[in-house]
Structure formats: structure tokens, C-alpha cells
Design a protein around this motif. Sequence first.
Motif, short mmCIF file in Angstrom:
data_model
loop_
_atom_site.label_atom_id
_atom_site.label_comp_id
_atom_site.label_asym_id
_atom_site.label_seq_id
_atom_site.Cartn_x
_atom_site.Cartn_y
_atom_site.Cartn_z
N MET A 175 -49.09 4.35 -6.96
CA MET A 175 -48.09 3.47 -6.47
C MET A 175 -47.37 2.75 -7.66
O MET A 175 -46.19 2.63 -7.74
N SER A 176 -48.13 2.05 -8.63
CA SER A 176 -47.60 1.06 -9.68
C SER A 176 -46.55 1.99 -10.41
O SER A 176 -45.37 1.55 -10.71
N ALA A 223 -43.58 2.90 -8.43
CA ALA A 223 -42.72 1.53 -8.39
C ALA A 223 -42.02 1.38 -9.62
O ALA A 223 -40.75 0.88 -9.26
N ASP A 256 -47.03 -10.39 -1.48
CA ASP A 256 -47.33 -9.20 -2.12
C ASP A 256 -48.37 -8.80 -2.93
O ASP A 256 -48.77 -9.89 -3.99
N ASN A 260 -45.81 -4.59 -6.25
CA ASN A 260 -44.39 -4.69 -5.71
C ASN A 260 -43.55 -5.87 -6.01
O ASN A 260 -42.84 -6.33 -5.51
N PRO A 281 -44.75 -6.34 1.63
CA PRO A 281 -45.84 -5.38 1.96
C PRO A 281 -46.07 -5.39 3.58
O PRO A 281 -45.35 -6.38 4.26
N TRP A 326 -37.68 -2.24 0.94
CA TRP A 326 -38.38 -1.62 0.15
C TRP A 326 -39.66 -2.19 0.58
O TRP A 326 -40.46 -3.27 0.36
N ASP A 366 -44.22 -1.80 0.77
CA ASP A 366 -45.45 -1.36 0.00
C ASP A 366 -46.50 -1.32 1.17
O ASP A 366 -46.73 -2.20 1.85
N VAL A 410 -49.47 0.23 0.67
CA VAL A 410 -50.64 0.77 0.20
C VAL A 410 -51.87 0.19 0.93
O VAL A 410 -52.85 0.80 1.15
N CYS A 466 -47.19 4.08 -1.18
CA CYS A 466 -48.41 4.09 -0.76
C CYS A 466 -49.45 5.05 -1.79
O CYS A 466 -48.97 5.67 -2.49
#
Length: 387
Positions: free
Chosen positions: A90-91, A94, A117, A121, A166, A193, A195, A197, A217
Motif C-alpha cells: 500500500m505504501s 500511495a 490516519d 496515508n 481511513p 482518497w 485507505d 488497509v 488496501c
Amino acid sequence: MSTVTYDVEAVRARYSALRQPLAFFDGPGGTQVPDEVIDAVSRYYRESNANVSGPYETSRRTEALVDQARVTAGQFLGCTPEEAIFGANMSTLAFALTRTAARDWEDGDEILVTKLDHDANVSPWIELAHDQNLVVRFVDINDDTTLDLDDLGRQLSDRTRVVAFPVASNAVGTLTDVRRIVELAHDAGALAWADAVHYGPHGPIDVTEWDVDVLICSPYKFFGPHLGLAFGRAELLETWRPYKVRPAPDTPLGRRFETGTLAHELLAGFVAAVEYIESIGWESIKAHERTLGERFLTGLPDNVTLYGLPTMEGRVATFAFNVDGVPTWEAATRLGGAGYAVWEGDYYAVEVMKRLGLEKSGAVRAGIVHYNTADEVDGLLAELASL
């Protein structure tokens, strides 16, 4: 009251990892993986290992797998297969997608992130702002750890380009009002946007129903392999100029944003993970987690301070807490020694911990997922009482 019949022991039998004497409450850092996911990864290596575009059988099998993974991603996220994007994690996605989105943003444009968050994110936007002279603003949370939607509304302006938020907090388990956040963002002309995850193992994702523009995610948080997965609205992906090598294909849309060769074996595991979730069903998963979450909250001993919502309303079964008089690291270590895997620190939820006054100490975190049992919860509570 739920009428779902759920056999947790039958579910646990699908996990070799759960046969050891350790109760896994570390799901927020990465869930355990059922054997069928492990088998899918191994089977790919045994039978289909190749790169795409080769004029031979294993390459054609790999191409079919990639196509199937996109279809599966579309079903899991509620989007078209073309809108799915795979990445290392994910990172990484992002950092890449934030820069792609902001190629033509102007000095002084604004980004809203939240104090709820995970930093994956937040930091991509901070670094982007540093490079492009943008402004990052933080939306506050209320004392009960719910997102302050009034503060969000106050901070929106005609300079706001994106609202990053999030779906669920990886620290305190709080859910956000996705539809309301998206509505506020869109009314201001900004992108929404998300997140997802931490939310991924706890409930169904539907980007179409939520009307988000981007969602990211991590399959390793929902019983799959270490991988990143994103959705981008087709209308956006068509206008964004991707960072990619020139020979890389431009179709399907999501492929334009995938750098290099995909981890094909992990795509096989991802497909198997989604099939695993479907075989159990979200209704059963949610009902079981809610029951165990309520059991945990009701049984918390007096020597434990909980951070976040005190009931299962508006949250998932992820709990941050500290034990009176016991340093966070010591509490987590003693629990681990007793056979209960928990986490401690800030779990990269930097702003949440600042807001709660836990920036230096952090907190212990216990996360419940559908393979946990009532006996494990009771055992954890008993250990907490004895610390």
C-alpha cells in the motif's frame, strides 16, 4: 441479533499456522494465511512460473492468472477489472499514485488528511507538499476518536484538491462515515482518497457504492500475501499520465500504473484469499467479530484503560489500551510470553497517538479477526487482569 451459524473451529482447521500454542491478536499488523493461499502460491511456482508475453504455455497461464486477478480485484473492490492496480504494498502505491495525481497541481493547493490516519496515508502527501509547495492540513478527531466532520467541513476550500482518510483506524478501530466524507469532498471539488488497509479483513469494500475516487488496501491484511491493491476511478486513470517505462502497455487502464513485472505468484495467492473470504461470507465474519469484540469490551478488567469507542458501535474489533502501572513494551512482552501475540507502540498511527497524548508511550493493541475464539479472548482478559 444475528442468526448466522459460524463454525470457528472449521475455519481454524484451514490454517496450519493456528496449530501452534499462540493466540494471534496481531491481525492489524498482518493476518495469518490459510493453507489454500499458501498452496496457490506454491502451485504457481510449480506449474506456471514465467513472465508474460512469451509464446509458450507457462507464459500463457501467467497471462490468464493476471487477467483473473484483475477480475477478482474488481469483484472484491466493487469496480471494473480495468480500474484495479497492483503494487508491492500500500505504501509504495500511495507514494506513486499521489505523485501521479498531483503532476499538474499548483503552488498553494491544499490536501486534507486526518488525525485518524495511518502514516502511509499522510507522509506521501507531506513529501508531495514539500516537493511541490502544497499545503497539508489535518482534520481533527473528537475525544471519543470519531472523525470531526465539522472540522472537515470548515477546512475545505476551493484550493482543496484531495481529502485523504481511513475507512477504519488501524490504531483504535474507529470507522469513518465514508459516504459523508466523500460527499463533502466532492461538494468542494476535491478527490476522495480512501485507505481501506485496516478495514479490509472486517467488511466488504464497495468503491462504487462509496463513490470514492481512489482506494488503496493490502491483501496481507485480509488473509492473503504481501501485496498492494488500489482502485482508481476510470475517468481519473484516463487523464493521469503514469510514471512508467515506455514499452509497458497502456491497457488495461490499471496496468499503466504498475511498474515492472508483477509478483505473479502473489496474484495467485490474492485470488485464493478472496475465494477464501467468499467461502465464509462477510455476514458470518462480521457477526463473529462483533460477538468477540463485545466479549472483550465487557470483560476488560479495571486495571486497563481503553482508548476509543467503548462499544462495538461505529468500530471494528481493534482495541488500543494500556495497563495501569505497566509500561507498554513490558505489557506487550509479558502477554507475548504468555502466548498472546499483541502489538505495542504507535503502529504508524502517529497523529492518533499525538491526539490521545500517547506520543511517547504508545499503547498496546489487540486486534480480533474471524479466526479468533472466545477462549482466546477470555485468556487474554485473564492475562491482562494479572499484569
